[in-house]
Motif scaffolding. Structure first.
Motif, PDB file in Angstrom:
ATOM      1  N   PRO A  30       0.812  -1.218   0.000  1.00 58.48           N
ATOM      2  CA  PRO A  30       0.000   0.000   0.000  1.00 58.48           C
ATOM      3  C   PRO A  30       0.849   1.274   0.000  1.00 58.48           C
ATOM      4  CG  PRO A  30      -0.065  -1.043   2.156  1.00 58.48           C
ATOM      5  CD  PRO A  30       0.678  -1.984   1.240  1.00 58.48           C
ATOM      6  N   PHE A  31       2.040   1.209   0.599  1.00 61.69           N
ATOM      7  CA  PHE A  31       2.992   2.313   0.593  1.00 61.69           C
ATOM      8  C   PHE A  31       4.349   1.729   0.970  1.00 61.69           C
ATOM      9  CE2 PHE A  31       0.567   2.337   4.538  1.00 61.69           C
ATOM     10  CZ  PHE A  31       1.554   2.183   5.505  1.00 61.69           C
ATOM     11  N   ARG A  32       5.405   2.469   0.727  1.00 63.18           N
ATOM     12  CA  ARG A  32       6.759   1.959   0.938  1.00 63.18           C
ATOM     13  C   ARG A  32       7.199   2.193   2.377  1.00 63.18           C
ATOM     14  NH1 ARG A  32       9.130   4.137  -4.829  1.00 63.18           N
ATOM     15  NH2 ARG A  32       7.793   2.794  -6.075  1.00 63.18           N
ATOM     16  N   GLY A  48       5.128   3.875  16.814  1.00 66.16           N
ATOM     17  CA  GLY A  48       5.134   5.080  17.646  1.00 66.16           C
ATOM     18  C   GLY A  48       4.399   6.218  16.962  1.00 66.16           C
ATOM     19  N   PRO A  49       5.094   7.350  16.825  1.00 66.96           N
ATOM     20  CA  PRO A  49       4.475   8.526  16.208  1.00 66.96           C
ATOM     21  C   PRO A  49       3.975   8.272  14.780  1.00 66.96           C
ATOM     22  CG  PRO A  49       6.504   9.139  17.318  1.00 66.96           C
ATOM     23  CD  PRO A  49       6.428   7.641  17.365  1.00 66.96           C
ATOM     24  N   PHE A  50       4.642   7.379  14.049  1.00 65.11           N
ATOM     25  CA  PHE A  50       4.187   7.075  12.685  1.00 65.11           C
ATOM     26  C   PHE A  50       2.774   6.514  12.702  1.00 65.11           C
ATOM     27  CE2 PHE A  50       3.669   4.076   9.163  1.00 65.11           C
ATOM     28  CZ  PHE A  50       3.843   4.935   8.085  1.00 65.11           C
ATOM     29  N   ARG A  51       2.526   5.538  13.566  1.00 67.49           N
ATOM     30  CA  ARG A  51       1.190   4.932  13.650  1.00 67.49           C
ATOM     31  C   ARG A  51       0.151   5.971  14.078  1.00 67.49           C
ATOM     32  NH1 ARG A  51      -0.799  -0.093  13.960  1.00 67.49           N
ATOM     33  NH2 ARG A  51       1.281  -0.955  14.199  1.00 67.49           N
ATOM     34  N   VAL A  52       0.489   6.789  15.057  1.00 66.58           N
ATOM     35  CA  VAL A  52      -0.438   7.823  15.530  1.00 66.58           C
ATOM     36  C   VAL A  52      -0.783   8.776  14.386  1.00 66.58           C
ATOM     37  CG1 VAL A  52      -0.697   9.789  17.101  1.00 66.58           C
ATOM     38  CG2 VAL A  52       0.331   7.661  17.921  1.00 66.58           C
ATOM     39  N   ALA A  53       0.233   9.185  13.611  1.00 71.40           N
ATOM     40  CA  ALA A  53       0.001  10.077  12.476  1.00 71.40           C
ATOM     41  C   ALA A  53      -0.877   9.400  11.419  1.00 71.40           C
ATOM     42  CB  ALA A  53       1.334  10.511  11.860  1.00 71.40           C
ATOM     43  N   CYS A  54      -0.637   8.114  11.186  1.00 71.58           N
ATOM     44  CA  CYS A  54      -1.466   7.368  10.220  1.00 71.58           C
ATOM     45  C   CYS A  54      -2.915   7.298  10.682  1.00 71.58           C
ATOM     46  CB  CYS A  54      -0.922   5.950  10.032  1.00 71.58           C
ATOM     47  SG  CYS A  54       0.597   5.857   9.095  1.00 71.58           S
ATOM     48  N   GLU A  55      -3.122   7.054  11.961  1.00 72.73           N
ATOM     49  CA  GLU A  55      -4.487   6.964  12.481  1.00 72.73           C
ATOM     50  C   GLU A  55      -5.201   8.309  12.412  1.00 72.73           C
ATOM     51  OE1 GLU A  55      -4.022   5.189  16.347  1.00 72.73           O
ATOM     52  OE2 GLU A  55      -3.598   3.198  15.489  1.00 72.73           O
ATOM     53  N   LEU A  56      -4.496   9.382  12.773  1.00 72.03           N
ATOM     54  CA  LEU A  56      -5.097  10.720  12.685  1.00 72.03           C
ATOM     55  C   LEU A  56      -5.433  11.069  11.240  1.00 72.03           C
ATOM     56  CD1 LEU A  56      -2.852  12.695  15.198  1.00 72.03           C
ATOM     57  CD2 LEU A  56      -5.285  12.191  15.447  1.00 72.03           C
ATOM     58  N   LEU A 119     -13.058  -1.938   8.458  1.00 72.39           N
ATOM     59  CA  LEU A 119     -12.297  -2.002   9.699  1.00 72.39           C
ATOM     60  C   LEU A 119     -12.384  -0.671  10.426  1.00 72.39           C
ATOM     61  CD1 LEU A 119      -9.065  -3.696   8.272  1.00 72.39           C
ATOM     62  CD2 LEU A 119     -10.912  -4.811   9.541  1.00 72.39           C
ATOM     63  N   SER A 120     -12.087  -0.701  11.705  1.00 78.86           N
ATOM     64  CA  SER A 120     -11.944   0.540  12.459  1.00 78.86           C
ATOM     65  C   SER A 120     -10.712   1.267  11.917  1.00 78.86           C
ATOM     66  CB  SER A 120     -11.749   0.232  13.939  1.00 78.86           C
ATOM     67  OG  SER A 120     -10.502  -0.425  14.131  1.00 78.86           O
ATOM     68  N   VAL A 121     -10.554   2.527  12.277  1.00 76.93           N
ATOM     69  CA  VAL A 121      -9.378   3.280  11.859  1.00 76.93           C
ATOM     70  C   VAL A 121      -8.119   2.549  12.313  1.00 76.93           C
ATOM     71  CG1 VAL A 121      -8.066   5.392  12.288  1.00 76.93           C
ATOM     72  CG2 VAL A 121     -10.502   5.527  11.737  1.00 76.93           C
ATOM     73  N   GLU A 122      -8.094   2.137  13.573  1.00 78.90           N
ATOM     74  CA  GLU A 122      -6.921   1.440  14.109  1.00 78.90           C
ATOM     75  C   GLU A 122      -6.682   0.117  13.383  1.00 78.90           C
ATOM     76  OE1 GLU A 122      -8.569   4.296  16.949  1.00 78.90           O
ATOM     77  OE2 GLU A 122      -9.494   2.607  15.913  1.00 78.90           O
ATOM     78  N   GLY A 123      -7.755  -0.605  13.084  1.00 76.55           N
ATOM     79  CA  GLY A 123      -7.635  -1.870  12.372  1.00 76.55           C
ATOM     80  C   GLY A 123      -7.132  -1.687  10.952  1.00 76.55           C
ATOM     81  N   GLN A 124      -7.625  -0.656  10.274  1.00 75.34           N
ATOM     82  CA  GLN A 124      -7.186  -0.388   8.907  1.00 75.34           C
ATOM     83  C   GLN A 124      -5.710  -0.010   8.878  1.00 75.34           C
ATOM     84  OE1 GLN A 124      -9.268   2.815   6.923  1.00 75.34           O
ATOM     85  NE2 GLN A 124      -8.524   2.202   4.906  1.00 75.34           N
ATOM     86  N   VAL A 125      -5.288   0.847   9.781  1.00 81.70           N
ATOM     87  CA  VAL A 125      -3.879   1.251   9.839  1.00 81.70           C
ATOM     88  C   VAL A 125      -2.995   0.041  10.153  1.00 81.70           C
ATOM     89  CG1 VAL A 125      -2.195   2.619  11.169  1.00 81.70           C
ATOM     90  CG2 VAL A 125      -4.325   3.674  10.354  1.00 81.70           C
ATOM     91  N   GLN A 126      -3.425  -0.794  11.090  1.00 80.02           N
ATOM     92  CA  GLN A 126      -2.665  -2.001  11.424  1.00 80.02           C
ATOM     93  C   GLN A 126      -2.486  -2.888  10.198  1.00 80.02           C
ATOM     94  OE1 GLN A 126      -0.973  -2.973  14.090  1.00 80.02           O
ATOM     95  NE2 GLN A 126      -0.449  -4.934  13.165  1.00 80.02           N
ATOM     96  N   LYS A 127      -3.559  -3.110   9.475  1.00 82.30           N
ATOM     97  CA  LYS A 127      -3.524  -3.969   8.280  1.00 82.30           C
ATOM     98  C   LYS A 127      -2.598  -3.383   7.217  1.00 82.30           C
ATOM     99  CE  LYS A 127      -5.082  -7.326   5.644  1.00 82.30           C
ATOM    100  NZ  LYS A 127      -4.469  -8.632   5.733  1.00 82.30           N
ATOM    101  N   LEU A 128      -2.680  -2.087   6.992  1.00 81.77           N
ATOM    102  CA  LEU A 128      -1.839  -1.447   5.981  1.00 81.77           C
ATOM    103  C   LEU A 128      -0.367  -1.492   6.359  1.00 81.77           C
ATOM    104  CD1 LEU A 128      -4.100   1.599   5.080  1.00 81.77           C
ATOM    105  CD2 LEU A 128      -3.684  -0.448   3.691  1.00 81.77           C
ATOM    106  N   ILE A 129      -0.059  -1.264   7.631  1.00 79.42           N
ATOM    107  CA  ILE A 129       1.340  -1.340   8.077  1.00 79.42           C
ATOM    108  C   ILE A 129       1.861  -2.766   7.949  1.00 79.42           C
ATOM    109  CG2 ILE A 129       2.858  -1.163  10.097  1.00 79.42           C
ATOM    110  CD1 ILE A 129       1.286   1.371  10.890  1.00 79.42           C
TER     111      ILE A 129
END
Length: 149
Positions: A30-32, A48-56, A119-129
């Motif tokens: 989905p991204f590099r 850390g901050p990367f995940r928080v920024a992705c969720e926001l 998915l929830s926002v957190e779930g979607q970000v987790q899956k993409l990461i």
């Protein structure tokens, strides 16, 4: 260029709107987010901050779903957009790539990853990461990109 800090953000327009999937060696991530990139994020890596920024960011994108889809709709009608070798989207033209792109973007804004349920926002970000950092996925990319490093 980000106007307050001067940071440069790269957007590969050749891979925008899932066009990377149509390359001779498809971009299946989905991204590099290579190991080198996560190492540079320090001890927290992508958690850390990367995940928080992705969720926001994901939350903001979802809140502005209608505005984003309106912008995409205007791109679908732009004669300068390369929707499969120069054809623009015209109602009834049968440009299936443009229509698939619109559907794909809308599904992502709704939190649907792949063919599953939203998915929830957190779930979607987790899956993409997970997809972006998967060594299995990274090892299938263009070899000189050395994404597995």
């Amino acid at each position: 260029i980000e106007t307050t800090s001067g940071a440069c953000v790269h957007v590969d327009f050749a891979c925008l709107f899932d066009k990377g999937l149509t390359l001779r060696i498809p971009e299946i991530i989905p991204f590099r987010l290579t190991p080198n990139m996560t190492d540079a994020m320090g001890v927290t890596g992508a958690d850390g901050p990367f995940r928080v920024a992705c969720e926001l960011t994901t939350r903001i994108l979802r809140l502005n779903h209608d505005a984003l889809m309106a912008v995409l709709e205007s791109l679908l009608h732009d004669p300068l957009m390369d929707w499969q070798r120069g054809s623009s989207f015209e109602p009834g033209s049968g440009n299936t790539y443009a229509l698939r792109t619109r559907r794909s973007v809308e599904q992502k804004l709704l939190g649907v990853v792949g063919t599953g349920l939203p998915l929830s926002v957190e779930g979607q970000v987790q899956k993409l990461i997970e997809e972006a950092t998967s060594l299995r996925n990274l090892s299938k990319l263009y070899i000189w990109w050395m994404a597995w490093m």
